[in-house]
Design a protein around this motif. Structure first.
Motif, PDB file in Angstrom:
ATOM      1  N   ALA A 174       0.811  -1.222   0.000  1.00 50.81           N
ATOM      2  CA  ALA A 174       0.000   0.000   0.000  1.00 50.81           C
ATOM      3  C   ALA A 174       0.842   1.269   0.000  1.00 50.81           C
ATOM      4  N   SER A 175       2.143   1.150  -0.269  1.00 54.21           N
ATOM      5  CA  SER A 175       3.040   2.302  -0.140  1.00 54.21           C
ATOM      6  C   SER A 175       2.671   3.447  -1.079  1.00 54.21           C
ATOM      7  N   ARG A 176       2.036   3.134  -2.221  1.00 58.12           N
ATOM      8  CA  ARG A 176       1.701   4.216  -3.165  1.00 58.12           C
ATOM      9  C   ARG A 176       0.619   5.150  -2.628  1.00 58.12           C
ATOM     10  N   PHE A 177      -0.062   4.772  -1.558  1.00 58.29           N
ATOM     11  CA  PHE A 177      -1.110   5.611  -0.977  1.00 58.29           C
ATOM     12  C   PHE A 177      -0.594   6.513   0.148  1.00 58.29           C
ATOM     13  N   LEU A 178       0.700   6.442   0.430  1.00 60.29           N
ATOM     14  CA  LEU A 178       1.244   7.177   1.565  1.00 60.29           C
ATOM     15  C   LEU A 178       1.696   8.592   1.215  1.00 60.29           C
ATOM     16  N   TYR A 179       1.875   8.866  -0.064  1.00 60.19           N
ATOM     17  CA  TYR A 179       2.460  10.145  -0.442  1.00 60.19           C
ATOM     18  C   TYR A 179       1.572  10.857  -1.457  1.00 60.19           C
ATOM     19  N   GLU A 180       1.721  12.160  -1.508  1.00 61.19           N
ATOM     20  CA  GLU A 180       1.042  12.980  -2.509  1.00 61.19           C
ATOM     21  C   GLU A 180       2.085  13.639  -3.395  1.00 61.19           C
ATOM     22  N   PRO A 181       1.925  13.635  -4.731  1.00 67.36           N
ATOM     23  CA  PRO A 181       0.856  12.917  -5.426  1.00 67.36           C
ATOM     24  C   PRO A 181       1.066  11.403  -5.379  1.00 67.36           C
ATOM     25  N   ARG A 182      -0.035  10.663  -5.394  1.00 69.99           N
ATOM     26  CA  ARG A 182       0.038   9.206  -5.346  1.00 69.99           C
ATOM     27  C   ARG A 182       0.498   8.643  -6.688  1.00 69.99           C
ATOM     28  N   THR A 183       1.176   7.526  -6.608  1.00 69.00           N
ATOM     29  CA  THR A 183       1.685   6.890  -7.822  1.00 69.00           C
ATOM     30  C   THR A 183       0.725   5.788  -8.267  1.00 69.00           C
ATOM     31  N   GLN A 184       1.140   4.985  -9.244  1.00 73.10           N
ATOM     32  CA  GLN A 184       0.244   4.039  -9.904  1.00 73.10           C
ATOM     33  C   GLN A 184       0.658   2.585  -9.669  1.00 73.10           C
ATOM     34  N   PRO A 185      -0.305   1.665  -9.809  1.00 70.40           N
ATOM     35  CA  PRO A 185       0.050   0.240  -9.831  1.00 70.40           C
ATOM     36  C   PRO A 185       0.479  -0.160 -11.242  1.00 70.40           C
ATOM     37  N   SER A 186       0.676  -1.438 -11.477  1.00 74.57           N
ATOM     38  CA  SER A 186       1.070  -1.931 -12.797  1.00 74.57           C
ATOM     39  C   SER A 186       0.015  -1.611 -13.852  1.00 74.57           C
ATOM     40  N   LEU A 187       0.425  -1.663 -15.116  1.00 75.18           N
ATOM     41  CA  LEU A 187      -0.528  -1.472 -16.211  1.00 75.18           C
ATOM     42  C   LEU A 187      -1.583  -2.573 -16.204  1.00 75.18           C
TER      43      LEU A 187
END
Length: 390
Positions: A174-187
């Motif tokens: 869930a690390s991509r939800f910790l920062y702004e702007p949030r990043t993406q999962p795989s395609l």
């Protein structure tokens, strides 16, 4: 136009670069890791229960309405087509698509909203988090570990939404939800998410017409529907209406999937990601519908929200769903002795982990969320109908 190239793009999820499983396992002799994940999902109890969990209508209202199971299969089929066309990992995409709804409560979004209110003091309830909880912990079949021990990439794709508070508890997935702007999962995860939206919108049209919640005349005010309906009527006007509707919806889905493939292919050629890390580092999804198609998609989504989901008959179902969920939660959470024996054991386990009140509430929520529509209604009757056998 055929886009399939026959081998994985460099920015696809390559199994050799997988971030692995939580518990080490020997590789399968005949299946890839993502195929193995797909099979574990299909054989899970949570996936089987989707057969009797409905999208909008309660299960006993009719045999022809979509269920969570048929919807998941439709999303998987669309997702594989897109993944193959863009030279992405079909097996991973399919696994994510098949698992994306397993955390849903009975009675669709009405059931989720009711259970969330019941759990507000204990961390709330959200179906994406519950899906991850199911595959990480609640499916309890294997001797060496709890859960299904899926790969990081499948778990990442299942988790579409997450608060920063919850993300801190979940770790790397869930690390991509910790920062702004949030990043993406795989395609591959992005594909499953987009195909979910496309399948949901277009097949709800079919269900809404079957239930007589909307009319053809109303739908003809929506550009995406009217363009294809007009073409089908010009070509096949003598056909029965049900076949005309089927052909119209089939063409609508076909146009949107083709648009997604073509627009995304152009986007990927422009952005030139070199690896899955480049994909994850982006603030926005690299896969998208064209602006014109997305506008039509949103128009249709808004129409369904107003004319179908807010229809008085659907609202009555939601009212009954809330009553059932609230009644079950109140009874079980106030007196764990009313729960089945194995669930009482789970209450004790979670009380040791989370504390008495939180553990009991979470075990109760897990039990209710795992119910089918039919089972939830039957349990409610067993608890509250004095003439019903316990």
């Amino acid at each position: 136009m055929i886009f399939y190239k026959g081998s994985l793009a460099r920015y696809a999820a390559h199994e050799s670069l997988s971030l692995g499983r939580q518990h080490l396992e020997s590789p399968s002799q005949y299946r890839t890791d993502y195929q193995r994940d797909r099979d574990r999902i299909i054989h899970s109890a949570a996936f089987r229960r989707l057969e009797y969990k409905t999208q909008v209508f309660v299960n006993h209202e009719g045999d022809l309405f979509r269920t969570r199971l048929t919807h998941s299969l439709e999303v998987a089929q669309l997702s594989r087509t897109v993944a193959r066309s863009l030279s992405l990992n079909e097996d991973l995409t399919e696994a994510i698509a098949l698992a994306h709804d397993i955390g849903h409560t009975p009675f669709g979004h009405a059931g989720q909203d009711a259970l969330h209110q019941c759990m507000k003091e204990f961390g709330g309830f959200e179906h994406n988090l519950q899906a991850l909880r199911i595959v990480d912990e609640l499916e309890d079949h294997y001797p060496a570990f709890r859960g299904l021990n899926l790969t990081f990439e499948v778990r990442e794709g299942i988790l579409k939404h997450c608060s920063s508070k919850q993300a801190k508890l979940l770790g790397r997935v869930a690390s991509r939800f910790l920062y702004e702007p949030r990043t993406q999962p795989s395609l591959e995860a992005q594909i499953a998410n987009l195909c979910d939206e496309i399948a949901y919108n277009n097949h709800d049209i079919d269900d809404a017409l079957r239930a007589k919640l909307v009319s053809i005349q109303q739908l003809r005010e929506q550009r995406l529907f009217n363009d294809h309906y007009t073409d089908v009527m010009m070509q096949w006007s003598i056909l029965p209406q049900r076949r005309i509707i089927h052909e119209t919806i089939r063409r609508m889905i076909g146009e949107q999937i083709a648009n997604l493939i073509e627009t995304s292919s152009t986007q990927l050629e422009t952005l030139q990601p070199k690896s899955i890390d480049d994909v994850r580092a982006k603030e926005e999804s690299m896969l998208t519908l064209s602006a014109a198609m997305y506008e039509k998609h949103l128009e249709l989504k808004q129409f369904l929200r107003t004319q179908m989901y807010q229809h008085y008959r659907v609202q009555r179902m939601a009212f009954k769903a809330r009553r059932v969920i609230n009644g079950l939660f109140e009874a079980f959470n106030n007196d764990a002795r009313l729960l089945p024996t194995e669930t009482q054991t789970e209450v004790k386990r979670l009380q040791e982990l989370l504390g008495n009140d939180s553990g009991r509430a979470r075990a109760t929520a897990d039990y209710i969320a795992g119910m089918t529509d039919r089972y939830a209604i039957a349990e409610y009757e067993r608890l509250y109908n004095p003439l019903e056998l316990p």
